[in-house]
Motif scaffolding. Structure first.
Motif, PDB file in Angstrom:
ATOM      1  N   ILE A   1      30.886   1.807  -2.496  1.00 43.20           N
ATOM      2  CA  ILE A   1      29.932   2.903  -2.358  1.00 43.20           C
ATOM      3  C   ILE A   1      28.843   2.473  -1.385  1.00 43.20           C
ATOM      4  N   PRO A   2      28.693   3.162  -0.262  1.00 39.82           N
ATOM      5  CA  PRO A   2      27.655   2.795   0.721  1.00 39.82           C
ATOM      6  C   PRO A   2      26.271   2.755   0.088  1.00 39.82           C
ATOM      7  N   ASP A   3      25.402   1.911   0.641  1.00 36.89           N
ATOM      8  CA  ASP A   3      24.064   1.738   0.081  1.00 36.89           C
ATOM      9  C   ASP A   3      23.287   3.056   0.016  1.00 36.89           C
ATOM     10  N   SER A   4      23.444   3.882   1.052  1.00 33.30           N
ATOM     11  CA  SER A   4      22.690   5.145   1.083  1.00 33.30           C
ATOM     12  C   SER A   4      23.102   6.060  -0.059  1.00 33.30           C
ATOM     13  N   GLU A   5      24.412   6.116  -0.325  1.00 34.61           N
ATOM     14  CA  GLU A   5      24.903   6.953  -1.420  1.00 34.61           C
ATOM     15  C   GLU A   5      24.574   6.333  -2.768  1.00 34.61           C
ATOM     16  N   MET A   6      24.640   5.012  -2.855  1.00 35.55           N
ATOM     17  CA  MET A   6      24.300   4.326  -4.107  1.00 35.55           C
ATOM     18  C   MET A   6      22.847   4.603  -4.480  1.00 35.55           C
ATOM     19  N   SER A   7      21.976   4.572  -3.484  1.00 36.89           N
ATOM     20  CA  SER A   7      20.563   4.847  -3.738  1.00 36.89           C
ATOM     21  C   SER A   7      20.371   6.269  -4.247  1.00 36.89           C
TER      22      SER A   7
END
Length: 463
Positions: free
Chosen positions: A158-164
């Motif tokens: 899961i990309p960091d932007s989506e995880m955030s």
């Protein structure tokens, strides 16, 4: 903040969740219903349906189902068909001693359609004998993909932007509703299983090569729908229950959408076709009726009105069952209280509603007695917001709604079918003796000529 879909949708729109793509998948489609349901259950303390417990015995039962499916009702061995009918996993035993899927077996029984039914297990079992012989089980797909996912140790990225964003949604839900839900864990589990599940579904679909796929309960079947979409197979959903603008499986207001939703929805009547903001165009929502209830009513002879029928459901069962006991204690011998449990309550009612173990109440805790035959005997039906209350109106049973707070269901039943709201035993007693009259708007809920409409509509997609 009160939990309702309107407030939940505000959070969804704030974070634009239905546009969230992880590993090429519109992941919110897979978890929306489960997340909303988890919040509701934690807030209310009520569980809508039974679920298998996570025990070693149940793990072994899953493996056993998978192994049996290799040689019995294996979907990979099915020949080409014009239609796949992915039905409801919960079957109902009828007077002919067969277990029916009341949605898809009715189509097999009434319509000349070249189709095969798919079935997932219900609480780790398949009820037999099933009404149709044209039946394949999906244990290989369901549990095989789960095992492959664990063996392969597939960990989605899961990309960091989506995880955030996902962690922010978890925090917002905690702050607004006061309960915690693990959205990230849900997504990781879904993506891990989906990787193998969609591959297996595609193999089955390519082997059978159907012109259409029909589903009952589309939420929870996103992988199957996604697989159909990838192979340009139109997906048609049959209405199975209550639809409203507070149902997270169907209502997508404003900018919200769902990619893995059926292409068409066949509803029971005009009311349901306009009851929610569906994520498909209006012309793809088609009113056909409910063939099962239509055929059953034709076969049931009118009987004496002698019972007050309580219609339970897991979300309100504790409160409603206590009220039923109070009513039973005040009735004279001319009438009897019958308490019809929801199938999701069958296995737990004696522990959770022990007060129903009462001489003055008959509890219906299995499928041996037909709900529709009970309607034919009922002088009144009492409930909160069960779909079965609408079915009772088809049999012209006067409706009492046990609720102090107006709800969407109660408003509809009061406005369209003459239902009355009750809060005390005295309210119920006063309603006894009301003459049973034809409910004029019942065909808004259940359209006429359902058999003809259903068969001709499905045939038009296949031919």
């Amino acid at each position: 903040m009160d939990l309702n879909l309107k407030n939940f949708a505000k959070i969804e729109q704030k974070y634009n969740v239905t546009e969230t793509v992880v590993n090429g998948v519109y992941i919110w489609d897979y978890i929306r219903f489960g997340v909303y349901n988890e919040i509701r259950e934690k807030l209310s303390g009520n569980v809508a349906h039974d679920r298998p417990k996570k025990t070693l015995t149940n793990k072994l039962r899953k493996v056993s189902l998978l192994i049996k499916n290799l040689i019995y009702k294996n979907p990979f061995l099915e020949e080409e068909k014009g239609c796949i009918l992915y039905g409801h996993e919960r079957r109902k035993k009828e007077n002919d001693e067969y277990y029916w899927d009341i949605y898809t077996d009715t189509i097999h029984d009434l319509c000349s359609i070249d189709g095969v039914s798919f079935e997932s297990d219900h609480l780790l079992k398949h009820n037999t004998p099933a009404k149709t012989d044209e039946l394949r089980y999906l244990d290989l797909v369901k549990y095989g993909s789960s095992i492959f996912g664990k063996l392969a140790r597939h960990i989605p990225n899961i990309p960091d932007s989506e995880m955030s964003k996902l962690e922010s949604i978890e925090y917002t839900i905690q702050r607004k509703f006061g309960v915690s839900v693990s959205i990230v864990n849900r997504i990781m589990q879904k993506l891990s299983q989906r990787k193998f599940e969609i591959f297996m579904y595609k193999l089955v679909l390519q082997s059978i090569s159907p012109k259409i796929a029909v589903v009952v309960v589309s939420y929870g079947k996103e992988t199957f729908i996604e697989a159909c979409q990838s192979l340009n197979i139109p997906v048609i959903e049959l209405q199975h229950g209550y639809i409203s603008d507070n149902h997270s499986g169907y209502h997508f207001p404003g900018s919200l959408k769902k990619e893995y939703f059926p292409d068409y929805l066949l509803t029971w009547g005009s009311h349901w076709s306009n009851a929610a903001s569906f994520p498909i165009s209006n012309e793809n929502v088609i009113e056909v009726g409910f063939p099962y209830i239509e055929q059953k009513k034709k076969k049931i002879d009118p009987t004496n009105n002698e019972i007050i029928l309580f219609i339970s459901q897991g979300t309100v069962g504790k409160e409603l069952s206590r009220f039923a006991v109070s009513v039973a204690n005040q009735l004279d011998n001319r009438y009897k209280v019958v308490y019809k449990l929801h199938p999701g309550e069958y296995k737990r009612w004696e522990d959770e509603y022990s007060w129903l173990l009462h001489d003055e109440i008959t509890v219906i805790s299995d499928e041996k007695q037909s709900l529709y035959r009970l309607f034919s005997r009922a002088i009144l039906q009492v409930g909160v917001n069960s779909t079965a209350l609408f079915e009772g109106t088809y049999f012209d049973v006067p409706t009492l709604l046990y609720t102090e707070t107006p709800s969407k269901v109660s408003s509809i039943l009061i406005d369209k079918s003459g239902a009355k709201r009750v809060t005390t035993v005295r309210d119920v007693i006063r309603s006894i003796g009301v003459e049973k009259k034809v409910i004029p708007n019942k065909h808004m809920f259940f359209s006429k000529n359902a058999k003809s409409k259903m068969c001709s509509t499905l045939s038009s997609f296949i031919d």
